[in-house]
Write a protein that holds these residues in place. Structure first.
Motif, PDB file in Angstrom:
ATOM      1  N   ALA A  86       0.500  -0.962   0.105  1.00 45.99           N
ATOM      2  CA  ALA A  86      -0.404  -0.290  -0.305  1.00 45.99           C
ATOM      3  C   ALA A  86       0.701   1.721  -0.309  1.00 45.99           C
ATOM      4  N   ARG A  87       1.890   1.021   0.744  1.00 47.10           N
ATOM      5  CA  ARG A  87       3.104   2.225   0.737  1.00 47.10           C
ATOM      6  C   ARG A  87       3.733   2.765  -0.795  1.00 47.10           C
ATOM      7  N   GLY A  88       3.621   1.150  -1.050  1.00 46.89           N
ATOM      8  CA  GLY A  88       4.529   1.332  -2.212  1.00 46.89           C
ATOM      9  C   GLY A  88       4.389   2.055  -3.326  1.00 46.89           C
ATOM     10  N   ARG A  89       2.073   1.967  -3.830  1.00 46.86           N
ATOM     11  CA  ARG A  89       1.691   2.234  -4.471  1.00 46.86           C
ATOM     12  C   ARG A  89       2.013   3.793  -4.362  1.00 46.86           C
ATOM     13  N   ALA A  90       1.144   3.538  -3.298  1.00 49.25           N
ATOM     14  CA  ALA A  90       0.933   5.417  -2.349  1.00 49.25           C
ATOM     15  C   ALA A  90       2.451   6.014  -3.282  1.00 49.25           C
ATOM     16  N   SER A  91       3.110   5.852  -2.451  1.00 48.93           N
ATOM     17  CA  SER A  91       4.982   7.041  -3.283  1.00 48.93           C
ATOM     18  C   SER A  91       4.658   6.905  -4.680  1.00 48.93           C
ATOM     19  N   PHE A  92       4.483   5.871  -5.503  1.00 52.15           N
ATOM     20  CA  PHE A  92       4.526   5.824  -6.888  1.00 52.15           C
ATOM     21  C   PHE A  92       3.242   6.615  -7.621  1.00 52.15           C
ATOM     22  N   LEU A  93       2.207   6.580  -7.001  1.00 54.16           N
ATOM     23  CA  LEU A  93       1.345   7.579  -7.352  1.00 54.16           C
ATOM     24  C   LEU A  93       1.554   9.009  -6.823  1.00 54.16           C
ATOM     25  N   LEU A  94       2.133   9.617  -5.835  1.00 54.33           N
ATOM     26  CA  LEU A  94       1.951  10.438  -5.261  1.00 54.33           C
ATOM     27  C   LEU A  94       3.380  11.117  -6.580  1.00 54.33           C
ATOM     28  N   MET A  95       4.187  10.202  -6.350  1.00 52.52           N
ATOM     29  CA  MET A  95       5.504  11.295  -7.692  1.00 52.52           C
ATOM     30  C   MET A  95       4.677  11.871  -8.943  1.00 52.52           C
ATOM     31  N   LEU A  96       3.776  11.049  -9.598  1.00 52.31           N
ATOM     32  CA  LEU A  96       2.647  11.087 -10.273  1.00 52.31           C
ATOM     33  C   LEU A  96       1.764  12.304 -10.476  1.00 52.31           C
ATOM     34  N   SER A  97       1.861  12.747  -8.942  1.00 48.62           N
ATOM     35  CA  SER A  97       0.708  13.971  -8.815  1.00 48.62           C
ATOM     36  C   SER A  97       2.303  14.666  -8.756  1.00 48.62           C
ATOM     37  N   PHE A  98       2.890  15.099  -8.258  1.00 48.91           N
ATOM     38  CA  PHE A  98       4.106  15.779  -8.916  1.00 48.91           C
ATOM     39  C   PHE A  98       5.134  15.937  -9.296  1.00 48.91           C
ATOM     40  N   LEU A  99       4.271  15.041 -10.881  1.00 47.05           N
ATOM     41  CA  LEU A  99       4.574  14.924 -12.121  1.00 47.05           C
ATOM     42  C   LEU A  99       3.773  15.937 -12.689  1.00 47.05           C
ATOM     43  N   VAL A 130      12.105  20.034  -6.350  1.00 46.74           N
ATOM     44  CA  VAL A 130      13.045  18.659  -5.520  1.00 46.74           C
ATOM     45  C   VAL A 130      12.277  17.667  -4.820  1.00 46.74           C
ATOM     46  N   ALA A 131      10.470  18.475  -5.360  1.00 52.60           N
ATOM     47  CA  ALA A 131       9.831  17.298  -4.976  1.00 52.60           C
ATOM     48  C   ALA A 131       9.233  15.870  -6.243  1.00 52.60           C
ATOM     49  N   LEU A 132       9.285  16.806  -7.108  1.00 55.62           N
ATOM     50  CA  LEU A 132       9.583  15.834  -8.297  1.00 55.62           C
ATOM     51  C   LEU A 132      10.928  14.551  -8.388  1.00 55.62           C
ATOM     52  N   LEU A 133      12.024  15.230  -8.359  1.00 50.50           N
ATOM     53  CA  LEU A 133      12.956  14.711  -8.457  1.00 50.50           C
ATOM     54  C   LEU A 133      13.679  13.986  -7.072  1.00 50.50           C
ATOM     55  N   CYS A 134      12.713  14.216  -5.719  1.00 55.58           N
ATOM     56  CA  CYS A 134      13.143  13.344  -4.519  1.00 55.58           C
ATOM     57  C   CYS A 134      11.680  11.887  -4.757  1.00 55.58           C
ATOM     58  N   SER A 135      10.907  12.247  -5.424  1.00 51.77           N
ATOM     59  CA  SER A 135       9.918  11.772  -5.304  1.00 51.77           C
ATOM     60  C   SER A 135      10.442   9.974  -5.916  1.00 51.77           C
ATOM     61  N   ALA A 136      10.564  10.833  -7.395  1.00 52.20           N
ATOM     62  CA  ALA A 136      11.457  10.108  -8.328  1.00 52.20           C
ATOM     63  C   ALA A 136      12.753   8.929  -8.335  1.00 52.20           C
ATOM     64  N   LEU A 137      13.257   9.538  -7.225  1.00 54.43           N
ATOM     65  CA  LEU A 137      14.263   8.848  -6.549  1.00 54.43           C
ATOM     66  C   LEU A 137      13.869   7.190  -5.384  1.00 54.43           C
ATOM     67  N   TYR A 138      13.219   7.989  -4.894  1.00 54.31           N
ATOM     68  CA  TYR A 138      12.292   6.720  -3.777  1.00 54.31           C
ATOM     69  C   TYR A 138      11.336   6.049  -5.108  1.00 54.31           C
ATOM     70  N   VAL A 139      11.280   6.237  -6.078  1.00 54.48           N
ATOM     71  CA  VAL A 139      10.243   5.031  -6.415  1.00 54.48           C
ATOM     72  C   VAL A 139      11.141   4.762  -7.678  1.00 54.48           C
ATOM     73  N   ALA A 140      12.772   4.843  -7.937  1.00 53.21           N
ATOM     74  CA  ALA A 140      13.390   4.576  -8.286  1.00 53.21           C
ATOM     75  C   ALA A 140      13.919   3.213  -7.857  1.00 53.21           C
ATOM     76  N   TYR A 141      14.249   3.613  -6.366  1.00 50.87           N
ATOM     77  CA  TYR A 141      14.388   2.594  -5.402  1.00 50.87           C
ATOM     78  C   TYR A 141      13.438   1.829  -5.067  1.00 50.87           C
ATOM     79  N   LEU A 142      12.144   1.640  -4.593  1.00 56.99           N
ATOM     80  CA  LEU A 142      11.180   0.715  -5.018  1.00 56.99           C
ATOM     81  C   LEU A 142      11.070  -0.538  -6.092  1.00 56.99           C
ATOM     82  N   GLY A 143      11.391   0.231  -7.206  1.00 55.39           N
ATOM     83  CA  GLY A 143      11.622  -0.269  -8.112  1.00 55.39           C
ATOM     84  C   GLY A 143      12.837  -1.767  -8.388  1.00 55.39           C
TER      85      GLY A 143
END
Length: 257
Positions: A86-99, A130-143
């Motif tokens: 659930a937290r993984g999906r939320a992190s991914f969707l959060l990145m899309l929202s920032f995008l 910064v929010a977009l870049l940091c969230s993308a980096l975290y999602v890359a880690y999750l991936g």
């Protein structure tokens, strides 16, 4: 928290569905015409609301997924894995929202500033980068951690978009009328984001009966592939039409946008 999430999600879905259709009005209307300007403003406001409600929904899930998905959590066989997913999906969707948010705000300010780029360097816009870049980096880690192809692909897209915007923002010198292409790219990029969310949430169920689980991956990637091809064609069209980068026509014609 659950009621706040449900209400925000309801607004997110309703407004998002409207922007799916509204996206085409400024795209198809004559650039600079009244229809283009009015529909463009409505699209921007709608997309900002979609992004903010998406950010709120994702933040609530990250804070307490058990409270948000209480029923599903109680029925889950592995509750620890349920929380993690659930937290993984939320992190991914959060990145899309920032995008989406960063793209639509960037596209609006580029159009307003043109070559000056003053508002692109304000603290609130820098926070978006910064929010977009940091969230993308975290999602890359999750991936990488979970071998999720979708996370990996879209994290790269998020990072590339953030870097591209920052390069334009802080470049010592930009090409004449480059803001035309920047505005176009950002707005089409925001449209790709909203169509990606729609196809992944609703569109995949239309395809899954035919293509099985492959439909999930296709539903996420199809808008990006189609949108990127459309963006390439549109960029070439406007580069030739308005002589972007100062290769011929006077700037006055570019101002018609």
């Amino acid at each position: 928290m659950q009621y706040i999430h449900q209400f925000s999600l309801f607004i997110h879905i309703i407004v998002g569905s409207c922007t799916l259709l509204l996206f085409w009005a400024p795209v198809l209307a004559k650039k600079g015409a009244k229809v283009h300007n009015l529909s463009g403003k409505a699209y921007v406001y709608g997309m900002q609301l979609v992004a903010f409600t998406g950010i709120l929904c994702c933040a609530l899930v990250l804070i307490d997924p058990v409270a948000i998905y209480q029923g599903a959590y109680e029925q889950a066989e592995n509750q620890t894995e349920f929380i993690q997913n659930a937290r993984g999906r939320a992190s991914f969707l959060l990145m899309l929202s920032f995008l989406v948010l960063t793209s639509v705000v960037y596209g609006t300010r580029v159009l307003r500033d043109k070559a000056s780029r003053q508002s692109l360097r304000r603290p609130d816009m820098l926070c978006n980068y910064v929010a977009l870049l940091c969230s993308a980096l975290y999602v890359a880690y999750l991936g990488y951690q979970s071998a999720q192809v979708l996370y990996s692909v879209f994290s790269v897209i998020g990072m590339l978009v953030a870097i591209k915007m920052m390069r334009y923002t802080f470049a010592p010198v930009v090409q004449p009328r480059q803001w035309v292409i920047e505005h176009l790219s950002a707005m089409i990029g925001s449209g790709i984001g909203v169509y990606t969310a729609f196809s992944a949430v609703g569109g995949r169920y239309l395809l899954v009966e035919i293509l099985g689980e492959q439909a999930i991956l296709m539903a996420w990637l199809a808008p990006s592939v189609v949108g990127t091809l459309a963006l390439v064609v549109a960029k070439r069209k406007y580069q030739q039409r308005y002589r972007v980068a100062g290769k011929g026509k006077p700037a006055a014609q570019a101002e018609a946008l």
